[in-house]
Enzyme design. Structure first.
Site, mmCIF file in Angstrom:
data_model
loop_
_atom_site.group_PDB
_atom_site.id
_atom_site.type_symbol
_atom_site.label_atom_id
_atom_site.label_comp_id
_atom_site.label_asym_id
_atom_site.label_seq_id
_atom_site.Cartn_x
_atom_site.Cartn_y
_atom_site.Cartn_z
ATOM 1 N N HIS A 189 -23.567 21.968 -41.190
ATOM 2 C CA HIS A 189 -24.469 22.140 -42.701
ATOM 3 C C HIS A 189 -25.608 22.132 -42.022
ATOM 4 C CE1 HIS A 189 -21.327 24.973 -44.310
ATOM 5 N NE2 HIS A 189 -20.972 24.541 -45.318
ATOM 6 N N LEU B 41 -20.426 27.911 -36.175
ATOM 7 C CA LEU B 41 -21.889 28.728 -37.411
ATOM 8 C C LEU B 41 -20.574 28.699 -38.635
ATOM 9 C CD1 LEU B 41 -23.272 31.500 -34.888
ATOM 10 C CD2 LEU B 41 -24.519 28.888 -35.814
ATOM 11 N N ASP B 42 -21.543 28.196 -39.392
ATOM 12 C CA ASP B 42 -21.507 28.651 -40.734
ATOM 13 C C ASP B 42 -20.394 30.367 -41.131
ATOM 14 O OD1 ASP B 42 -21.663 26.391 -41.462
ATOM 15 O OD2 ASP B 42 -23.925 26.358 -41.977
ATOM 16 N N LYS B 43 -19.664 30.365 -42.187
ATOM 17 C CA LYS B 43 -19.305 31.630 -42.451
ATOM 18 C C LYS B 43 -20.149 32.861 -42.314
ATOM 19 C CE LYS B 43 -16.438 34.258 -45.653
ATOM 20 N NZ LYS B 43 -15.237 34.585 -46.420
#
Length: 238
Positions: A188, A102-104
């Site tokens: 993303h 999962l993105d930051k």
């Protein structure tokens, strides 16, 4: 399995430190004191204690985390805080890793395990494991967007995504709420899909992965072990 390896894996220290424990006569197996590091134990059948406390050995660990924003989905990083840093030592000693990323700044469901076989099954592009997200999006989401997502979205690098299910929860003039289910995990991807139709994701939360849904009782940054039922759902997924 050797008793020293079991104790080291659980977190009682290095093999050398474990040998000291054994020499101090604080380890028992089935009620008998064990001092020989080479003693073989069946962790599924034999009862083990250290300083009188019962210990349980498990080969694999399966965790569900409600990932908070600001941490990265990695096992280690020199500069950033990782999801592994959020684990208690008793869980971290099993050396779990995040299943996918999962993105930051993305929050929500993240599975962690040291079961490489299961992780591969969940991440394999051939398995088309569905992942559902909730998002706040700048801009008005329309039925045309819904149709476009169902047909596949052409990303900025020319790749056309597999069909995705876009559910419009609320369409506003300034901001909209949606749920999106995809079966891929491109870099993303959710954000890029909306950018391709002229919208911007401002908040993203993963709600589910395959048959596993985020436990609503977990606050961001909290985690728990998967139940036996949840593990079976993952392993028996076709």
């Amino acid at each position: 399995m050797r008793i020293d390896k079991i104790l080291a894996n659980i977190g009682y220290g290095s093999r050398k430190e474990v040998k000291k424990l054994l020499k101090n006569r604080v380890v028992t197996v089935n009620g008998e004191t064990v001092t020989d590091a080479k003693t073989h134990v069946d962790p599924k059948k034999d009862k083990m204690t250290v300083y009188g406390e019962k210990i349980e050995y498990k080969e694999y660990i399966y965790l569900m985390m409600n990932k908070p924003a600001g941490v990265i989905s990695a096992t280690e990083d020199d500069r950033e805080k990782t999801v592994i840093d959020l684990l208690e030592m008793e869980d971290a000693v099993y050396e779990p890793f995040p299943v996918g990323r999962l993105d930051k700044d993305t929050v929500g469901l993240l599975l962690l395990t040291n079961d490489g076989g299961l992780a591969h099954q969940l991440l394999s592009p051939k398995k088309h494991v569905p992942k559902t997200y909730y998002a706040l999006v700048d801009g008005t989401i329309t039925e045309e967007d819904k149709k476009a997502f169902a047909a596949g979205i052409k990303l900025d690098d020319g790749y056309v995504t597999k069909p995705a299910q876009l559910n419009i929860l609320r369409s506003g003039e300034i901001r909209s709420e949606i749920e999106l289910t995809i079966t891929e995990g491109k870099f993303h991807q959710v954000k890029r899909m909306f950018e391709a139709v002229g919208k911007k994701v401002v908040y993203l939360k993963r709600l589910s992965m395959g048959p596993i849904k985020l436990d609503g009782d977990l606050a961001e940054g909290e985690y728990r072990e998967l139940t036996d039922e949840e593990i079976d759902l993952l392993k028996n997924r076709q």
